[in-house]
Design a protein around this motif. Structure first.
Motif, mmCIF file in Angstrom:
data_model
loop_
_atom_site.group_PDB
_atom_site.id
_atom_site.type_symbol
_atom_site.label_atom_id
_atom_site.label_comp_id
_atom_site.label_asym_id
_atom_site.label_seq_id
_atom_site.Cartn_x
_atom_site.Cartn_y
_atom_site.Cartn_z
ATOM 1 N N THR A 35 1.969 -4.598 3.121
ATOM 2 C CA THR A 35 0.796 -5.268 3.679
ATOM 3 C C THR A 35 -0.287 -5.347 2.621
ATOM 4 O O THR A 35 -0.373 -4.486 1.746
ATOM 5 C CB THR A 35 0.252 -4.544 4.928
ATOM 6 O OG1 THR A 35 -0.844 -5.280 5.459
ATOM 7 C CG2 THR A 35 -0.206 -3.135 4.615
ATOM 8 N N TRP A 52 -3.659 1.928 6.935
ATOM 9 C CA TRP A 52 -4.164 3.152 7.557
ATOM 10 C C TRP A 52 -3.476 3.406 8.898
ATOM 11 O O TRP A 52 -3.187 4.548 9.250
ATOM 12 C CB TRP A 52 -5.681 3.088 7.748
ATOM 13 C CG TRP A 52 -6.425 3.540 6.518
ATOM 14 C CD1 TRP A 52 -6.974 2.747 5.565
ATOM 15 C CD2 TRP A 52 -6.660 4.882 6.112
ATOM 16 N NE1 TRP A 52 -7.541 3.521 4.579
ATOM 17 C CE2 TRP A 52 -7.368 4.839 4.899
ATOM 18 C CE3 TRP A 52 -6.339 6.126 6.657
ATOM 19 C CZ2 TRP A 52 -7.758 5.987 4.213
ATOM 20 C CZ3 TRP A 52 -6.744 7.275 5.966
ATOM 21 C CH2 TRP A 52 -7.441 7.196 4.764
ATOM 22 N N GLU A 53 -3.188 2.333 9.656
ATOM 23 C CA GLU A 53 -2.473 2.486 10.926
ATOM 24 C C GLU A 53 -1.073 3.052 10.694
ATOM 25 O O GLU A 53 -0.621 3.938 11.425
ATOM 26 C CB GLU A 53 -2.381 1.141 11.652
ATOM 27 C CG GLU A 53 -3.698 0.665 12.220
ATOM 28 C CD GLU A 53 -3.612 -0.738 12.795
ATOM 29 O OE1 GLU A 53 -2.490 -1.213 13.074
ATOM 30 O OE2 GLU A 53 -4.678 -1.357 12.972
ATOM 31 N N GLU A 65 -1.396 6.672 9.866
ATOM 32 C CA GLU A 65 -1.666 7.456 11.073
ATOM 33 C C GLU A 65 -0.395 7.644 11.892
ATOM 34 O O GLU A 65 -0.143 8.738 12.429
ATOM 35 C CB GLU A 65 -2.756 6.778 11.904
ATOM 36 C CG GLU A 65 -3.173 7.537 13.144
ATOM 37 C CD GLU A 65 -3.717 8.940 12.873
ATOM 38 O OE1 GLU A 65 -3.549 9.810 13.747
ATOM 39 O OE2 GLU A 65 -4.295 9.169 11.795
ATOM 40 N N ARG A 107 -3.769 0.756 -2.483
ATOM 41 C CA ARG A 107 -3.035 -0.467 -2.782
ATOM 42 C C ARG A 107 -2.274 -0.273 -4.075
ATOM 43 O O ARG A 107 -2.773 0.326 -5.033
ATOM 44 C CB ARG A 107 -4.027 -1.622 -2.921
ATOM 45 C CG ARG A 107 -3.347 -2.942 -3.065
ATOM 46 C CD ARG A 107 -4.364 -4.039 -2.969
ATOM 47 N NE ARG A 107 -3.667 -5.307 -3.058
ATOM 48 C CZ ARG A 107 -4.236 -6.423 -3.396
ATOM 49 N NH1 ARG A 107 -5.520 -6.448 -3.648
ATOM 50 N NH2 ARG A 107 -3.549 -7.520 -3.457
ATOM 51 N N HIS A 126 0.868 -1.178 0.000
ATOM 52 C CA HIS A 126 0.000 0.000 0.000
ATOM 53 C C HIS A 126 0.909 1.233 0.000
ATOM 54 O O HIS A 126 1.996 1.201 0.571
ATOM 55 C CB HIS A 126 -0.888 0.048 1.247
ATOM 56 C CG HIS A 126 -2.126 -0.757 1.120
ATOM 57 N ND1 HIS A 126 -2.142 -2.126 1.225
ATOM 58 C CD2 HIS A 126 -3.417 -0.391 0.891
ATOM 59 C CE1 HIS A 126 -3.370 -2.568 1.082
ATOM 60 N NE2 HIS A 126 -4.168 -1.534 0.871
ATOM 61 N N ASN A 159 -3.371 -5.658 3.863
ATOM 62 C CA ASN A 159 -4.479 -5.283 4.729
ATOM 63 C C ASN A 159 -4.619 -3.756 4.767
ATOM 64 O O ASN A 159 -3.712 -3.065 5.234
ATOM 65 C CB ASN A 159 -4.226 -5.834 6.132
ATOM 66 C CG ASN A 159 -5.364 -5.584 7.072
ATOM 67 O OD1 ASN A 159 -5.800 -4.455 7.244
ATOM 68 N ND2 ASN A 159 -5.831 -6.642 7.705
ATOM 69 N N GLU A 160 -5.736 -3.244 4.276
ATOM 70 C CA GLU A 160 -5.925 -1.796 4.216
ATOM 71 C C GLU A 160 -5.950 -1.153 5.608
ATOM 72 O O GLU A 160 -5.454 -0.035 5.791
ATOM 73 C CB GLU A 160 -7.204 -1.448 3.454
ATOM 74 C CG GLU A 160 -7.329 0.035 3.196
ATOM 75 C CD GLU A 160 -8.458 0.385 2.243
ATOM 76 O OE1 GLU A 160 -8.788 1.580 2.184
ATOM 77 O OE2 GLU A 160 -9.001 -0.508 1.573
ATOM 78 N N ASP A 161 -6.508 -1.863 6.593
ATOM 79 C CA ASP A 161 -6.524 -1.322 7.962
ATOM 80 C C ASP A 161 -5.114 -1.132 8.503
ATOM 81 O O ASP A 161 -4.811 -0.122 9.148
ATOM 82 C CB ASP A 161 -7.328 -2.228 8.898
ATOM 83 C CG ASP A 161 -8.816 -2.222 8.593
ATOM 84 O OD1 ASP A 161 -9.308 -1.220 8.019
ATOM 85 O OD2 ASP A 161 -9.488 -3.211 8.923
ATOM 86 N N GLU A 162 -4.225 -2.093 8.247
ATOM 87 C CA GLU A 162 -2.827 -1.953 8.672
ATOM 88 C C GLU A 162 -2.168 -0.776 7.966
ATOM 89 O O GLU A 162 -1.372 -0.046 8.561
ATOM 90 C CB GLU A 162 -2.055 -3.230 8.379
ATOM 91 C CG GLU A 162 -2.363 -4.373 9.302
ATOM 92 C CD GLU A 162 -1.561 -5.618 8.945
ATOM 93 O OE1 GLU A 162 -0.442 -5.487 8.403
ATOM 94 O OE2 GLU A 162 -2.062 -6.717 9.198
#
Length: 75
Positions: A43, A50-51, A54, A71, A26, A45-48
């Motif tokens: 990764t 975003w973490e 952040e 991605r 990503h 995983n889109e949530d990872e």
């Protein structure tokens, strides 16, 4: 062809082991103070992702903003 037998060949970089091209990525981008910072995150995983974005945003302070999380495919 290279006459130097110790030189690396393309086969050494793209063998059967997982590598750069086998990974999911990503791209995250953060703006701060009129500048832009981008980071490739390994990764799928889109949530990872975003973490990670952040975490990067926090590193530049309260006025920083996340401008992109997407991605990417490395070819």
């Amino acid at each position: 062809m290279n006459k130097n037998d110790s030189a690396a060949t393309i086969g050494e970089f793209f063998n059967d082991e997982p590598g750069l091209l086998d990974s999911q990525w990503h791209y995250v981008s953060v703006s701060y103070g009129g500048k832009q910072m981008g980071l490739l995150v390994e990764t799928d995983n889109e949530d990872e992702a975003w973490e990670e974005a952040e975490d990067l945003r926090r590193a530049f302070g309260d006025d920083a903003k996340i401008t992109a999380v997407q991605r990417v495919i490395v070819q």
